[in-house]
Design an enzyme around this catalytic site. Structure first.
Site, PDB file in Angstrom:
ATOM      1  N   HIS A 149      46.066  24.491 -45.823  1.00  0.00           N
ATOM      2  CA  HIS A 149      46.453  24.722 -44.436  1.00  0.00           C
ATOM      3  C   HIS A 149      45.292  24.477 -43.480  1.00  0.00           C
ATOM      4  O   HIS A 149      45.391  24.745 -42.288  1.00  0.00           O
ATOM      5  CB  HIS A 149      46.990  26.149 -44.281  1.00  0.00           C
ATOM      6  CG  HIS A 149      48.216  26.381 -45.121  1.00  0.00           C
ATOM      7  ND1 HIS A 149      49.498  26.169 -44.651  1.00  0.00           N
ATOM      8  CD2 HIS A 149      48.341  26.731 -46.416  1.00  0.00           C
ATOM      9  CE1 HIS A 149      50.362  26.410 -45.625  1.00  0.00           C
ATOM     10  NE2 HIS A 149      49.689  26.751 -46.717  1.00  0.00           N
TER      11      HIS A 149
ATOM     12  N   GLU B  38      22.048  19.553 -55.195  1.00  0.00           N
ATOM     13  CA  GLU B  38      20.590  19.608 -55.352  1.00  0.00           C
ATOM     14  C   GLU B  38      20.105  18.595 -56.392  1.00  0.00           C
ATOM     15  O   GLU B  38      18.967  18.139 -56.348  1.00  0.00           O
ATOM     16  CB  GLU B  38      20.179  21.033 -55.759  1.00  0.00           C
ATOM     17  CG  GLU B  38      18.796  21.413 -55.277  1.00  0.00           C
ATOM     18  CD  GLU B  38      18.499  22.899 -55.439  1.00  0.00           C
ATOM     19  OE1 GLU B  38      18.944  23.509 -56.427  1.00  0.00           O
ATOM     20  OE2 GLU B  38      17.790  23.458 -54.575  1.00  0.00           O
TER      21      GLU B  38
ATOM     22  N   LYS C 140      10.720  24.279 -45.693  1.00  0.00           N
ATOM     23  CA  LYS C 140       9.854  25.425 -46.021  1.00  0.00           C
ATOM     24  C   LYS C 140       8.468  25.236 -45.403  1.00  0.00           C
ATOM     25  O   LYS C 140       7.859  26.188 -44.946  1.00  0.00           O
ATOM     26  CB  LYS C 140       9.724  25.585 -47.539  1.00  0.00           C
ATOM     27  CG  LYS C 140      10.976  26.104 -48.214  1.00  0.00           C
ATOM     28  CD  LYS C 140      10.692  26.397 -49.660  1.00  0.00           C
ATOM     29  CE  LYS C 140      11.956  26.670 -50.450  1.00  0.00           C
ATOM     30  NZ  LYS C 140      11.718  26.694 -51.891  1.00  0.00           N
TER      31      LYS C 140
HETATM   32  O1  PA5 Z   1      17.915  25.095 -58.999  1.00  0.00           O
HETATM   33  C1  PA5 Z   1      16.844  25.416 -58.528  1.00  0.00           C
HETATM   34  O2  PA5 Z   1      15.769  25.176 -59.091  1.00  0.00           O
HETATM   35  C2  PA5 Z   1      16.747  26.172 -57.214  1.00  0.00           C
HETATM   36  O3  PA5 Z   1      17.964  26.244 -56.570  1.00  0.00           O
HETATM   37  C3  PA5 Z   1      16.236  27.581 -57.451  1.00  0.00           C
HETATM   38  O4  PA5 Z   1      17.080  28.226 -58.353  1.00  0.00           O
HETATM   39  C4  PA5 Z   1      16.156  28.406 -56.168  1.00  0.00           C
HETATM   40  O5  PA5 Z   1      15.423  27.737 -55.197  1.00  0.00           O
HETATM   41  C5  PA5 Z   1      15.506  29.756 -56.437  1.00  0.00           C
HETATM   42  O6  PA5 Z   1      14.232  29.607 -56.982  1.00  0.00           O
HETATM   43  P1  PA5 Z   1      13.414  30.829 -57.566  1.00  0.00           P
HETATM   44  O7  PA5 Z   1      14.109  31.361 -58.750  1.00  0.00           O
HETATM   45  O8  PA5 Z   1      12.078  30.250 -57.952  1.00  0.00           O
HETATM   46  O9  PA5 Z   1      13.314  31.848 -56.464  1.00  0.00           O
END
Ligand code: PA5
Length: 418
Positions: free
Chosen positions: A295, A274, A409
């Site tokens: 494996h 990410e 989204k």
């Molecule tokens: O690292 C990040 O910012 C994301 O992966 C969020 O943790 C994830 O999308 C969850 O977001 P939220 O805590 O707002 O539900």
């Protein structure tokens, strides 16, 4: 330190001088990151200031839950649950409540089966959501509230619902309106950088983990990064993997011979995927737990397309022993293992894999970890977060945003009529 980084197997892939020069560059970025003002509000992970938020409340409430609950449901997704889950799955003492995960899927099968598992149990829940806009935790909170209403009064529910959100968010208002316990998700800390804030600390405390030892590990790594600008594992690792990336090694396998690290690997994949995967750039992060995955993926690692680098989490002391007793009369042809301990067998397999993969053209970096415990988890989290921040900057991307995640989204929300 209880975690060290060994880069000696990179000798045939990188020149010493180029690695030294790149490490100096990475150290410069690290110094800047650690010293600069947090103008964008994303660098809260650099210190432990935010971890201290409500530590007493965390300890007190965790104790109550460990005493009174049969099941504790962690509702969160991505950065909001992965760090805690990684530690709990690896270290949980199994004395406290059963730890159950929700808010991380849209599968009706998983959701309905999880609710069934809660029947007849004393249940507490922790809703972890930074902005409280994410569909999975938001919708599961509603489902859980409706489920809880069948069994608990309003006051009982207030006692059993903990929410972890940002000050000023709708979740905080909900906590105030309903008397729920509110824990702070610090605003200047992104989800995947939140391991040592109440986001990670509270579930770990409920699971009976030693959060003081964990924070001590984080602090030790923080000090190391500040005091040893060019020698700390975060900077050396960021420099080495970035240099390898530039030479065409654009897939990284995080590998361990300890299944205890399976969920840590998921956290690591999220952190790097990410943070770096943007603007058509980024090392593709993958993970393997050996020996099982030797494996399946072992063939590819040894002999497939040569675009792979590998990072080992190598545990020195497994704190466990399992000895194979002789059984000559049985004739199973495994007598060569007589009286051997799996601690020794696992190490032999690990060493052999390192040699074979290096020989096969895979640059291997090795994090050497004394033991799998709270302290080393703290060190690993901080080193990898620091490395990821530096690595993203070296690559020229912003390691703290995730705009790309919004794309699916938009269509999903349109389809759902939001
Ligand atoms: O690292 C990040 O910012 C994301 O992966 C969020 O943790 C994830 O999308 C969850 O977001 P939220 O805590 O707002 O539900």
């Amino acid at each position: 330190m209880s975690v060290k980084l060994d880069l000696k197997r990179l000798e045939s892939f990188l020149q010493q001088e180029e690695l030294a020069a790149h490490t100096a560059k990475a150290a410069q970025i690290s110094r800047q990151l650690l010293a600069c003002e947090d103008t964008d509000g994303v660098l809260g992970w650099r210190t432990l200031k935010h971890s201290a938020l409500q530590l007493d409340l965390i300890r007190q409430k965790a104790q109550e839950i460990r005493r009174d609950a049969d099941a504790f449901v962690i509702v969160g997704v991505g950065g909001s649950n992965q760090a805690a889950r990684a530690m709990i799955e690896a270290l949980e003492d199994r004395d406290g409540p059963e730890i159950i995960y929700l808010g991380n899927t849209l599968s009706p099968y998983y959701i309905s089966h999880t609710l069934k598992k809660l029947e007849g149990k004393s249940v507490y829940i922790d809703i972890i959501a930074k902005n409280f806009e994410t569909l999975e935790p938001g919708s599961h909170f509603r489902i859980l509230r409706q489920w809880m209403k069948k069994y608990y009064t309003k006051d009982e529910m207030a006692k059993r619902i903990i929410v972890t959100g940002t000050i000023g968010s709708r979740l905080e208002e909900i906590a105030k309106e309903n008397g729920y316990t509110f824990l702070q998700f610090p605003v200047p800390v992104g989800g995947r950088y939140s391991a040592f804030t109440p986001v990670g600390l509270f579930p770990c405390a409920v699971a009976g983990l030693d959060i003081d030892a964990f924070l001590a590990g984080v602090q030790a790594a923080m000090d190391d990064c500040r005091n040893n600008a060019e020698e700390n594992p975060a900077v050396r690792y960021a420099a080495a993997r970035n240099l390898l990336y530039g030479k065409g090694f654009d897939i990284e396998m995080l590998a361990s011979f300890e299944p205890q690290y399976a969920f840590f690997a998921k956290w690591w994949i999220q952190l790097f995927g990410e943070s770096e995967g943007k603007e058509k750039l980024g090392v593709f992060p993958a993970a393997a737990i050996y020996s099982e995955d030797l494996h399946s993926m072992g063939q590819y690692m040894q002999d497939g397309r040569r675009a792979l680098m590998q990072t080992f989490l190598k545990v020195e002391d497994p704190k466990a022993s399992a000895v194979i007793e002789p059984d000559a009369a049985f004739g199973d042809r495994f007598d060569y293992l007589d009286n051997m301990d799996f601690a020794q067998i696992n190490k032999a397999a690990e060493q052999a894999t390192l040699i074979a993969h290096t020989k096969g053209g895979v640059p291997c970096m090795v994090f050497e970890i004394d033991q799998i415990n709270e302290k080393t988890f703290g060190e690993l989290y901080y080193y990898f977060m620091g490395a990821c921040a530096v690595s993203g900057k070296l690559m020229g991307v912003n390691p703290f945003d995730q705009e790309g995640v919004e794309e699916y989204k938009r269509s999903m929300f349109a389809a759902l009529g939001k």
